[in-house]
Scaffold this active site. Structure first.
Site, PDB file in Angstrom:
ATOM      1  CG  HIS A 202      -2.069  -0.877   1.119  1.00 34.74           C
ATOM      2  ND1 HIS A 202      -2.488  -1.717   2.108  1.00 34.74           N
ATOM      3  CD2 HIS A 202      -2.921  -1.048   0.090  1.00 34.74           C
ATOM      4  CE1 HIS A 202      -3.559  -2.376   1.694  1.00 34.74           C
ATOM      5  NE2 HIS A 202      -3.838  -1.989   0.485  1.00 34.74           N
ATOM      6  CD  GLU A 444      -5.679 -12.583 -21.320  1.00 32.02           C
ATOM      7  OE1 GLU A 444      -4.664 -11.973 -20.973  1.00 32.02           O
ATOM      8  OE2 GLU A 444      -6.657 -12.769 -20.551  1.00 32.02           O
ATOM      9  CG  ASP A 468      -1.544 -13.823 -20.053  1.00 38.68           C
ATOM     10  OD1 ASP A 468      -0.621 -14.550 -19.648  1.00 38.68           O
ATOM     11  OD2 ASP A 468      -2.366 -13.286 -19.303  1.00 38.68           O
ATOM     12  CB  CYS A 515      -5.457  -3.555 -21.329  1.00 33.67           C
ATOM     13  SG  CYS A 515      -5.919  -5.282 -21.293  1.00 33.67           S
TER      14      CYS A 515
END
Ligand code: PEP
Ligand code: MG
Length: 595
Positions: A202, A444, A468, A515
Site C-alpha cells: 500500500h 490473449e 499473455d 491493455c
C-alpha cells in the site's frame, strides 16, 4: 530501547532496492527510529489479570482514536480516497486473532499484556511469512504497523509523527505505514526509503499516487544510515546513493533537472487531446489494480479505466469479498471516473496470480491450467457474486465488463448467459442494474486471435492482453528470466496476430483496445495507431508519453511505417527498423534512450 549501531559510510555508497515510485530526490536523511522496544514477558497472578486486560483494552481504544484522528487530518488534505487503508487498520483492531487471542493469553495463560500481544504478533507474522504470494506477504506491513502502534500505546510511548518534519528531508524508515504516508507533507518529505515493502505494498501505491520518489525493500537501510547525512534516491531505478561525492551530486542534480523538466513538459500534455496532426484520435486509458489508483489516473488525464484487475480484491486473505463489498469498490471506481467508462475485468486468478485460498497451486502447468474465466465458470457462485456486484454498480455510471483468457465461443456465450441470468434475477427482486453495460473479452490466447472474426460477432469490444498473448503466441513463460530474451513484442508473429485482431474488429464494427504493457510503451505507439487500435490502456504515468508521440505525426505517415515493418522477417529486423525510425522522428525522446 536498544540503540542501533551505525557503521562509517564511505562516499558514494550505493544501495539498490525496489523502484517503487519514480523520480529523483536529493536531500538529507531523516531517520524515523523504530528501534525495537524491549518487550518483557512475565507470568502474572490471577489478581493481575483484570488490570492487564484493562491496560490492553485502553491501548486498543487509544490506537483507534489515533487512527480516527489521522483519518480526519487526511480528509482535510483531500486524500480521502486513501482512507480505506486506515479503515483496514481499524478493522484489524477488531480482529479476533489479534485482539481476542491476546485477551485469551492474558486471562487463561496468565501472561502480561505486552508479552501476550508480542506472542500473538509473532504468530501472525509467522503465518504471513509462509505465504507464497507477494501481495499477501506485503499485508504483513499492515499487521506490523498496527502491532507497533498497539505496543507503543501499551508501553506508553509516543510515536514520532511525520507531520512534524519541518525541513526538506528524505525519510529513512523500517517501514512506513499507510497512516504515516498519508501524513506526509510533500513540500517537506521529498522522498523516502524503507527496509521492507514491495511494489504492490500500500505504501508503494500511495507513494506513486502522491508523486513522491521512493525506494523500498532495502532490507538494512535503517541500520546503515544515520540521521542527517546527504543522500540521493532514484525511485525510477531503485538506486540510493549515500554521501554522494561532488561529481555524483552534480550528475544526479542534472538527472533530476532532466527528469523534472521532462515531467513538467509531459504534464503539459495532460489536458491535450490524444490525436495525430491530422486529427486521428484514440482513447488513452489507465490500468489499475486498486481503486485508489484512480486519483492518479485522473491526474494523468486518463479517459477512463481500460483494465481494472479485480483479482487483488480477492487477495486480502479474509476470503472472497462479498457482493456488497465488491459493489462498494466498483461503485466508487465508477463514480470517481465518470463520465469516462471503467472496464472491470472479472477475476483472473491462476497462472502467476496465485490466491492461496483457492488451492490452485497443485497444477503442473498453471499458465495453461484452471485460470481466469475457466476458474470463474467452475466456481460459479464466486462468478455470480462478482457479476451481480458489477451489474449493480453499473447504475452509477458507465461500466464495461471484460472476460479474461477466452479461448472459444462457448466460453463467451456461457459468460454472457450468466450475466443475463443475474441481471434478470436482480431486476426480478427489484434491484436496479444498468442496461448499458458493454461486454467485451480479453484477446490473449492464439485461439482467440485465430477466431477473432467469430468472437467479434459475440461482443461489444476486444482488449488485447499482450502480456499473455506474447507468452502463448511465442511459447515463452512471461515470468521466466531464462527465456526473457525471446519475449519480443515486435516478433512478426505478434504483429500478424495484432493485425488480424484489429481487422476482425473493424469488419464487425466493434472497438478494439490493448491493455498489455506494450500499450504504454511510447516506442510502439505509432505501430499500434497504424494497426487500428481504438483504445490503449496503460500505467497512468505513461499516458502523456504516448500522447507526446501521437501529437507529432500524421495518420498517413504511420501507415507507411507499419507497411515497411510488415515486410521484415525477424523480430530483430523489425525492432531495429522501428528504433531507427523513432530516433529520427523523435531525437529528444529516443536518442539517448537504450531501446
Ligand atoms: C495481459 O495479459 O496483457 C493483461 C493485461 O493481463 P494480465 O497482465 O493481468 O494477465
Ligand atoms: Mg492476461
Amino acid at each position: 530501547m536498544m540503540a542501533s549501531v551505525k557503521i562509517d559510510i564511505a562516499e558514494d555508497t550505493i544501495l539498490v532496492g525496489i523502484a517503487a515510485a519514480p523520480g529523483i530526490a536529493i536531500s538529507r536523511s531523516y531517520l524515523v527510529s523504530r528501534d525495537r522496544m524491549a518487550v518483557i514477558e512475565r507470568r502474572i497472578s490471577v489478581e493481575e489479570v483484570e488490570p492487564e486486560v484493562s491496560a490492553f483494552k485502553q491501548a486498543v481504544e487509544k490506537s483507534k482514536a489515533q487512527l480516527i484522528e489521522v483519518r480526519e487530518q487526511a480528509d482535510d488534505k483531500e486524500l480521502s480516497e486513501h482512507l480505506y487503508i486506515i479503515d483496514t487498520h481499524l478493522l484489524i483492531l477488531q480482529d479476533e486473532m489479534l485482539i481476542g487471542e491476546t485477551l485469551r493469553l492474558i486471562s487463561d495463560e496468565l501472561i502480561n499484556a505486552e508479552g501476550a500481544l508480542n506472542r500473538v504478533l509473532r504468530k501472525i507474522r509467522r503465518v504471513f511469512d509462509k505465504i507464497n504470494d507477494e501481495y499477501l506477504r506485503e499485508r504483513h506491513s499492515d499487521i506490523d504497523s498496527i502491532g507497533d502502534r498497539l505496543m507503543r500505546n501499551l508501553l506508553g510511548e509516543t510515536r514520532e509523527s511525520l507531520a512534524e518534519v519541518d525541513e526538506q528531508v528524505i525519510v529513512v524508515a523500517h517501514d512506513l505505514s499507510p497512516a504515516d504516508t498519508v501524513q506526509i507533507d510533500k513540500t517537506k518529505v521529498v522522498g523516502f526509503v524503507t527496509d521492507i515493502g514491495g511494489r504492490t505494498s500500500h505504501t508503494a501505491i500511495l507513494a506513486r499516487s502522491m508523486g513522491i520518489p521512493a525506494v523500498l525493500g532495502l532490507e538494512t537501510v535503517t541500520s546503515l544510515v544515520p540521521n542527517g547525512i546527504p543522500m540521493i534516491i532514484d525511485g525510477s531505478t531503485g538506486t540510493v546513493v549515500l554521501k554522494p561525492s561532488q561529481e555524483t551530486f552534480r550528475d544526479y542534480l542534472q538527472k533530476k533537472r532532466d527528469y523534472d523538466y521532462q515531467e513538467t513538459e509531459l504534464h503539459k500534455f495532460r489536458n491535450l487531446a490524444a490525436e495525430t496532426l491530422d486529427g486521428f484520435s484514440l482513447a488513452l486509458r489507465s490500468n489499475i489494480d486498486f481503486v485508489e489508483e484512480i486519483a492518479a489516473a485522473r491526474e494523468h488525464g486518463a479517459q477512463g479505466i481500460g483494465l481494472f484487475r479485480t483479482e487483488f480484491l480477492f487477495m486480502s486473505g479474509e476470503g472472497p469479498p462479498s457482493e456488497d463489498e465488491q459493489l462498494e469498490v466498483y461503485r466508487s471506481a465508477v463514480e470517481q471516473m465518470a463520465p469516462y467508462p471503467v472496464t472491470i475485468r472479472t477475476l483472473d486468478v491462476g497462472g502467476d496470480k496465485f490466491v492461496p485460498e483457492f488451492n490452485l497451486s497443485d497444477e503442473v502447468n498453471p499458465a495453461m491450467g484452471l485460470r481466469a474465466v475457466r476458474f470463474s465458470l467452475k466456481e460459479v457462485n464466486l462468478f455470480k457474486t462478482q457479476l451481480r456486484a458489477i451489474l449493480r454498480a453499473s447504475v452509477s455510471g458507465p461500466i464495461r465488463i471484460m472476460f479474461p483468457m477466452i479461448s472459444g465461443i462457448a466460453e463467451v456465450r456461457a459468460c454472457k448467459q450468466f450475466l443475463e441470468r443475474e441481471r434478470q434475477d436482480l431486476l426480478a427482486t427489484g434491484i436496479p442494474c444498468g442496461d448499458q453495460i458493454e461486454v467485451g473479452i480479453m484477446v490473449e490466447t492464439p485461439a482467440a486471435v485465430l477466431i477473432a472474426d467469430l468472437l467479434a460477432k459475440e461482443v461489444d469490444f476486444f482488449s488485447v492482453g499482450t502480456n499473455d498473448l506474447i507468452q502463448y503466441c511465442l511459447a515463452i513463460d512471461r515470468g521466466n528470466e531464462h527465456v526473457a530474451y525471446l519475449y519480443e513484442p515486435m516478433h512478426p508473429a505478434v504483429l500478424q496476430a495484432l493485425l488480424r485482431v484489429c481487422k476482425a474488429a473493424k469488419s464487425a464494427g466493434i472497438k478494439v483496445g490493448m491493455c498489455g504493457e506494450m500499450a504504454g510503451e511510447d516506442l510502439y505507439a505509432l505501430v499500434l495507431i497504424a494497426l487500428g487500435f481504438d483504445e490503449l490502456s496503460m500505467n497512468a504515468a505513461n499516458i502523456s508519453r504516448v500522447k507526446r508521440i501521437m501529437r507529432q505525426v500524421k495518420y498517413t505517415e504511420v501507415q507507411q511505417i507499419l507497411e515497411n515493418l510488415l515486410t521484415l522477417a525477424t523480430a530483430d529486423e523489425v525492432a531495429t527498423a522501428l528504433e531507427v525510425e523513432m530516433r529520427q522522428r523523435y531525437p529528444q525522446v529516443f536518442a539517448e534512450r537504450y531501446l
